[in-house]
Each structure stands twice: as structure tokens, then as C-alpha cells.
Write a protein that holds these residues in place. Structure first.
Motif, mmCIF file in Angstrom:
data_model
loop_
_atom_site.group_PDB
_atom_site.id
_atom_site.type_symbol
_atom_site.label_atom_id
_atom_site.label_comp_id
_atom_site.label_asym_id
_atom_site.label_seq_id
_atom_site.Cartn_x
_atom_site.Cartn_y
_atom_site.Cartn_z
ATOM 1 N N LEU A 261 0.656 -1.118 -0.162
ATOM 2 C CA LEU A 261 -0.091 -0.316 0.066
ATOM 3 C C LEU A 261 0.602 1.317 0.411
ATOM 4 C CD1 LEU A 261 -2.572 -1.307 2.605
ATOM 5 C CD2 LEU A 261 -2.715 -0.595 0.082
ATOM 6 N N TYR A 262 1.979 1.074 0.894
ATOM 7 C CA TYR A 262 2.856 2.292 1.013
ATOM 8 C C TYR A 262 3.144 2.733 0.123
ATOM 9 C CZ TYR A 262 5.617 5.300 4.120
ATOM 10 O OH TYR A 262 5.928 6.240 4.238
ATOM 11 N N LYS A 263 3.684 1.708 -1.819
ATOM 12 C CA LYS A 263 3.853 2.142 -1.978
ATOM 13 C C LYS A 263 3.209 2.742 -3.742
ATOM 14 C CE LYS A 263 7.580 -1.572 -1.795
ATOM 15 N NZ LYS A 263 7.951 -3.470 -3.140
ATOM 16 N N LYS A 264 2.085 2.832 -3.245
ATOM 17 C CA LYS A 264 0.967 3.519 -4.268
ATOM 18 C C LYS A 264 1.344 4.774 -4.558
ATOM 19 C CE LYS A 264 -2.630 -0.065 -3.936
ATOM 20 N NZ LYS A 264 -3.983 0.094 -3.498
ATOM 21 N N VAL A 265 1.246 5.443 -5.886
ATOM 22 C CA VAL A 265 1.397 6.684 -5.786
ATOM 23 C C VAL A 265 0.726 7.624 -5.351
ATOM 24 C CG1 VAL A 265 3.424 6.513 -7.719
ATOM 25 C CG2 VAL A 265 0.934 6.433 -7.939
ATOM 26 N N ASP A 266 -1.035 7.455 -5.263
ATOM 27 C CA ASP A 266 -1.767 8.076 -4.853
ATOM 28 C C ASP A 266 -2.546 7.978 -3.147
ATOM 29 O OD1 ASP A 266 -2.884 5.436 -5.132
ATOM 30 O OD2 ASP A 266 -4.811 5.921 -6.041
ATOM 31 N N LEU A 267 -1.630 8.047 -2.817
ATOM 32 C CA LEU A 267 -1.584 8.051 -1.508
ATOM 33 C C LEU A 267 -2.438 8.908 -0.675
ATOM 34 C CD1 LEU A 267 0.711 5.627 0.575
ATOM 35 C CD2 LEU A 267 -1.989 4.883 -0.176
ATOM 36 N N SER A 268 -3.725 9.055 0.121
ATOM 37 C CA SER A 268 -3.555 10.816 0.397
ATOM 38 C C SER A 268 -3.182 10.251 1.614
ATOM 39 C CB SER A 268 -5.583 10.481 1.401
ATOM 40 O OG SER A 268 -5.264 9.289 2.253
ATOM 41 N N LYS A 269 -2.755 11.683 2.178
ATOM 42 C CA LYS A 269 -2.275 12.456 3.352
ATOM 43 C C LYS A 269 -1.946 11.756 4.371
ATOM 44 C CE LYS A 269 -0.447 15.909 6.191
ATOM 45 N NZ LYS A 269 0.216 14.646 7.972
ATOM 46 N N SER A 270 -3.403 11.229 4.625
ATOM 47 C CA SER A 270 -4.424 10.310 5.818
ATOM 48 C C SER A 270 -3.941 9.272 6.157
ATOM 49 C CB SER A 270 -5.979 10.811 6.602
ATOM 50 O OG SER A 270 -6.715 10.333 4.748
ATOM 51 N N LEU A 271 -3.679 8.488 5.274
ATOM 52 C CA LEU A 271 -3.643 7.367 4.637
ATOM 53 C C LEU A 271 -2.175 7.081 4.875
ATOM 54 C CD1 LEU A 271 -3.833 3.678 4.140
ATOM 55 C CD2 LEU A 271 -4.381 4.964 2.105
ATOM 56 N N LYS A 272 -1.063 7.705 4.557
ATOM 57 C CA LYS A 272 0.480 7.421 4.223
ATOM 58 C C LYS A 272 0.401 7.595 5.623
ATOM 59 C CE LYS A 272 4.507 9.719 2.701
ATOM 60 N NZ LYS A 272 4.379 9.735 4.292
ATOM 61 N N ASP A 273 -0.355 8.627 6.619
ATOM 62 C CA ASP A 273 0.056 8.746 8.133
ATOM 63 C C ASP A 273 -0.605 7.514 8.908
ATOM 64 O OD1 ASP A 273 1.166 10.897 7.764
ATOM 65 O OD2 ASP A 273 -0.990 12.391 8.320
ATOM 66 N N SER A 274 -1.066 7.088 8.659
ATOM 67 C CA SER A 274 -1.296 5.832 9.833
ATOM 68 C C SER A 274 -0.003 4.772 9.074
ATOM 69 C CB SER A 274 -3.367 5.564 9.036
ATOM 70 O OG SER A 274 -4.280 6.522 9.172
ATOM 71 N N LEU A 275 -0.668 4.597 7.606
ATOM 72 C CA LEU A 275 0.934 3.633 7.061
ATOM 73 C C LEU A 275 2.379 4.264 8.126
ATOM 74 C CD1 LEU A 275 0.115 3.363 3.534
ATOM 75 C CD2 LEU A 275 -0.356 1.947 5.567
ATOM 76 N N ASP A 276 2.107 5.402 8.200
ATOM 77 C CA ASP A 276 3.814 4.616 8.738
ATOM 78 C C ASP A 276 3.319 4.912 10.303
ATOM 79 O OD1 ASP A 276 5.162 6.373 6.530
ATOM 80 O OD2 ASP A 276 4.783 8.961 7.151
ATOM 81 N N ILE A 277 2.173 4.704 11.103
ATOM 82 C CA ILE A 277 2.296 4.459 12.521
ATOM 83 C C ILE A 277 2.451 2.700 12.194
ATOM 84 C CG2 ILE A 277 0.772 4.317 13.989
ATOM 85 C CD1 ILE A 277 0.083 7.369 13.588
ATOM 86 N N CYS A 278 1.910 2.416 11.919
ATOM 87 C CA CYS A 278 1.337 1.128 11.413
ATOM 88 C C CYS A 278 3.007 0.313 11.088
ATOM 89 C CB CYS A 278 0.521 0.142 10.418
ATOM 90 S SG CYS A 278 -0.996 0.944 10.915
#
Length: 214
Positions: free
Chosen positions: A96-113
């Protein structure tokens, strides 16, 4: 009964005995349920006290071939299942992290995870070390971090649950982790830990002196 009838009956009986022997033999080709899991103190008794009994049975039974259930070995299997599920989920997170169209909220959540799942791997390693020495107090303390980290990742998706695409995998980690903690608690209660021996101070030259020391 004539000779032919007796011969047929004998052949059928002999074949049936061979079939039963093969089915009960651990080296037979047929898959049979280990009856020891159904006995008091077996796997069913162990798992019915866990967070997810069905998952407990399904994840442990295929890997346990000994005639008697050792709860500590069952725990090791369940911890390994938690590790495998964590690594599997990390692959999903990295994808998921490699997707180019990540929303900021999703990126922040993935960072935490990503950070929390790294902590889960560390906690599992430390738990294995504690299990190896049968230190259930330490194992319980270390493995508690698995649940805390899993929850921290899940909580980071509050408000964007629709993007929590690995929620099912995360829930499996929670259930496996809960099972592990339940088994650890059971072992802790059945094998009380001895208090560490008190360190004695070296003898003092004044031990036998009565009155003030000048």
C-alpha cells in the motif's frame, strides 16, 4: 458355511483390520485427528480458555504430532503463527505504501503501522527468549506489547476505516496474540515463578560488634 464363504469372510475381515491399522498409524497415508487432543488436558481444553478457541485449534493442531500436549510447545506454535501473520500483514502494508496516489491521512496511518509492526516483531523475539527459559512473567510482559502495537495501528485508521484494507489481517494478529497471552497466563498460573534469590551482602567485620563503633 462352506469353505468358499469362510474364505470370503476371512478376507473381508483381514482387509478391514488392515484398513483400521493404517488409519490409526501415525505413518499411514490417511489424515486422522489426534485423539489426544480430545482428552482432558488436551488441545481442546487448552484452547477453550483462549480469545479465539477455533483459531487456536486450527493453528496449533496441524503442527503438533506428539502423543501428549505440552502447553509450552503449543504456545511456541501459536507465537510462530502470530509472527507469520505479522510478516504477511507487513507485506500488505508495504504494498500500500508504494502506491503513488496515497492520501496524507492514509500515509500517516501506514507510517504508524510500519513502526508498530516493527515493534511487534521485536516483542515476539523477546517473548521467544522468555519462553525458552520458561519465564512466564517476562513472556507476558513482552508479549503484551504485541496487542498494544496492533491496537495502535488499528486506532490510526479512525475516521478512514474504508482505507483500512488489511483490517482482517490485523484482527487475526489480535486474536492470535490474545490466544498467546491466554496460554502464557495459564502457564504462569500452573508453574508459579520462584522469586529471584536475594543477594547476600558480604560479611562485615562489625557484624558481631555490640554498641557504637568508634
Amino acid at each position: 458355511m462352506d469353505f468358499t464363504s469362510k474364505l470370503i469372510l476371512f478376507t473381508i475381515t483381514f482387509a478391514w483390520l488392515l484398513f483400521v491399522g493404517t488409519a490409526d498409524s501415525p505413518t499411514g497415508n490417511m489424515h486422522v485427528v489426534n485423539r489426544n487432543f480430545l482428552k482432558p488436558g488436551g488441545l481442546l481444553d487448552l484452547c477453550k480458555k483462549t480469545t479465539n478457541p477455533t483459531l487456536c485449534e486450527n493453528s496449533i493442531q496441524p503442527h503438533f504430532f506428539k502423543p501428549h500436549l505440552d502447553p509450552s510447545e503449543a504456545l511456541t506454535i501459536e507465537v510462530e503463527a502470530t509472527l507469520n501473520q505479522t510478516e504477511k500483514t507487513m507485506v500488505v502494508i508495504n504494498g500500500l505504501y508504494k502506491k503513488v496516489d496515497l492520501s496524507k491521512s492514509l500515509k500517516d496511518s501506514l507510517d504508524i503501522c510500519k513502526e508498530q509492526y516493527g515493534s511487534i516483531l521485536d516483542a515476539i523475539k523477546q517473548t521467544k527468549d522468555a519462553i525458552a527459559t520458561r519465564n512466564w512473567v517476562e513472556a507476558r510482559a513482552k508479549f503484551g506489547a504485541v496487542i498494544s502495537s496492533q491496537q495502535a495501528c488499528s486506532d490510526s485508521f479512525e475516521g478512514i476505516q474504508q482505507e483500512f484494507t488489511f483490517a482482517g489481517d490485523s484482527k487475526t494478529i489480535f486474536d492470535l496474540g490474545g490466544n498467546c497471552l491466554d496460554i502464557i497466563v495459564d502457564l504462569q498460573q500452573s508453574e508459579p515463578q520462584n522469586d529471584p534469590p536475594m543477594t547476600q551482602s558480604p560479611p562485615s567485620p562489625y557484624d558481631n560488634v555490640i554498641g557504637p563503633i568508634s
